[in-house]
Enzyme design. Structure first.
Site, PDB file in Angstrom:
ATOM      1  N   ASP A   1       0.859  -1.181   0.000  1.00  0.00           N
ATOM      2  CA  ASP A   1       0.000   0.000   0.000  1.00  0.00           C
ATOM      3  C   ASP A   1       0.898   1.236   0.000  1.00  0.00           C
ATOM      4  OD1 ASP A   1      -1.711   2.213   1.082  1.00  0.00           O
ATOM      5  OD2 ASP A   1      -3.207   0.633   1.153  1.00  0.00           O
TER       6      ASP A   1
ATOM      7  N   ASP B   1      -3.104   2.622  -5.758  1.00  0.00           N
ATOM      8  CA  ASP B   1      -2.167   2.662  -4.634  1.00  0.00           C
ATOM      9  C   ASP B   1      -2.027   1.369  -3.867  1.00  0.00           C
ATOM     10  OD1 ASP B   1      -4.688   2.657  -3.566  1.00  0.00           O
ATOM     11  OD2 ASP B   1      -4.294   4.233  -2.097  1.00  0.00           O
ATOM     12  N   GLU B   2      -2.566   0.270  -4.374  1.00  0.00           N
ATOM     13  CA  GLU B   2      -2.437  -0.975  -3.610  1.00  0.00           C
ATOM     14  C   GLU B   2      -2.505  -2.195  -4.510  1.00  0.00           C
ATOM     15  OE1 GLU B   2      -5.613  -2.225  -1.034  1.00  0.00           O
ATOM     16  OE2 GLU B   2      -7.060  -0.953  -2.085  1.00  0.00           O
TER      17      GLU B   2
END
Length: 347
Positions: free
Chosen positions: A10, A107-108
């Site tokens: 993350d 973002d992950e």
């Protein structure tokens, strides 16, 4: 012998971090990203730097309220193409390792790996991301996706944490049910009404009682979450959007139904263009209405058949909008088209 692990990477305060990387003079300052970057306009926070979060600013908050909480904050407009480009560089760096990468968003992502030292691998992945993009990341290590995802929360910011069956009870049992991935505030409140407030209590709850309150699928599933059970398969299948949506925040409230219907038509047209670009038919249409001062409601309907036809999507959006009781001025309208979810979308 190497063991199979699931890692969840993350990117820390991703959008704000990208903006700070573009504007190094903002490092260490409270940065808020959202809308056109003008806190005088109606828009909400997309993300806030850790320095801004210290003032109680968080995603989804009106920009005007964020400005009141932190007048010295730097407000910047959202720039999705820039975030997508950086995200692609991040996961290109991760794919250089002998792992399987399943991207879940900008973002992950999950990482499937066989290694005798997952912490060492996590450290090398974090270093590669920083070297390639300058961004900081956190990595959760688990024996399934659920535990890896939750572990990341304990790793933030800029750390590594392992959560497995071995330490599940010690780490999670006394935490509120809302701490579980998949249980939000509303569901947690409903569980509390049944006398279930902690993860341990949910793990020991009667599946029949849960099914009676939440339905035969979701009720028992909540208990499974509390036991820490989750999917162990990480697939390299490209991330596929589950929906496409468009919304507009009006600088002056709408009060006339005809105006609102006209805006719904415009949004449905834009969503149709997104659906056609996606190349997949929509199966469900949803409409979001935010009434003044800040009351948000969402309604949806399943289409008779999957479609990419703009006329059908517009009619469906207007039909959903008719379900709302419009008794207050409207400050935001949104239309969302949903696609058939991927078969492996469940934990």
């Amino acid at each position: 012998m190497p063991e199979s692990w699931v890692l969840h990477v993350d990117l820390d305060q991703f959008i704000a971090a990208v903006e700070v990387a573009r504007h190094p003079e903002l490092r260490g300052k409270p940065v808020v990203v959202g809308g056109n970057g003008d806190p005088a306009e109606r828009a909400v926070v997309a993300t806030a730097s850790y320095e801004a979060r210290a003032f109680g600013i968080d995603s989804g908050m009106p920009l005007r309220l964020a400005a009141k909480r932190c007048p010295e904050a730097v407000f910047l407009p959202s720039d999705p193409p820039a975030y997508e480009e950086v995200s692609e560089r991040v996961f290109a760096a991760v794919r250089e390792f002998p792992v399987v990468v399943e991207v879940m968003g900008w973002d992950e992502g999950f990482i499937g790996a066989r290694t005798g030292d997952p912490e060492e691998l996590a450290g090398r992945i974090r270093a590669a991301i920083t070297e390639r993009t300058g961004l900081s990341s956190s990595v959760g290590i688990g024996d399934n996706k659920l535990r890896a995802k939750l572990a990341t929360g304990f790793a933030k910011p800029a750390g590594v944490y392992r959560l497995t069956e071995e330490n599940w009870a010690e780490v999670m049992h006394e935490r509120p049910t809302e701490a579980l991935w998949g249980i939000g505030r509303k569901t947690s409140k409903k569980l509390a009404e049944l006398g279930v407030s902690t993860v341990a209590e949910l793990a020991a709850a009667d599946p029949k009682a849960l099914a009676a309150r939440f339905g035969p699928t979701m009720g028992p599933w909540y208990r499974i979450l509390a036991l820490g059970v989750g999917d162990t398969e990480v697939t390299s299948t490209p991330w596929v959007a589950r929906s496409r949506s468009r919304e507009t925040t009006f600088q002056e409230n709408l009060t006339e139904p005809a105006e609102m219907a006209a805006e719904i038509r415009k949004l449905a047209e834009r969503v149709t263009q997104d659906v056609l670009a996606e190349g997949r038919p929509a199966v469900r249409v949803a409409v979001k209405v935010r009434f003044a001062p800040f009351i948000t409601q969402t309604r949806s309907l399943t289409l008779p058949a999957p479609t990419t036809d703009g006329g059908e999507l517009e009619r469906a959006a207007l039909a959903v909008f008719d379900r709302f009781e419009v008794r207050r001025p409207v400050r935001l309208l949104g239309v969302r088209a949903e696609f058939t979810p991927p078969a492996d979308g469940q934990l």
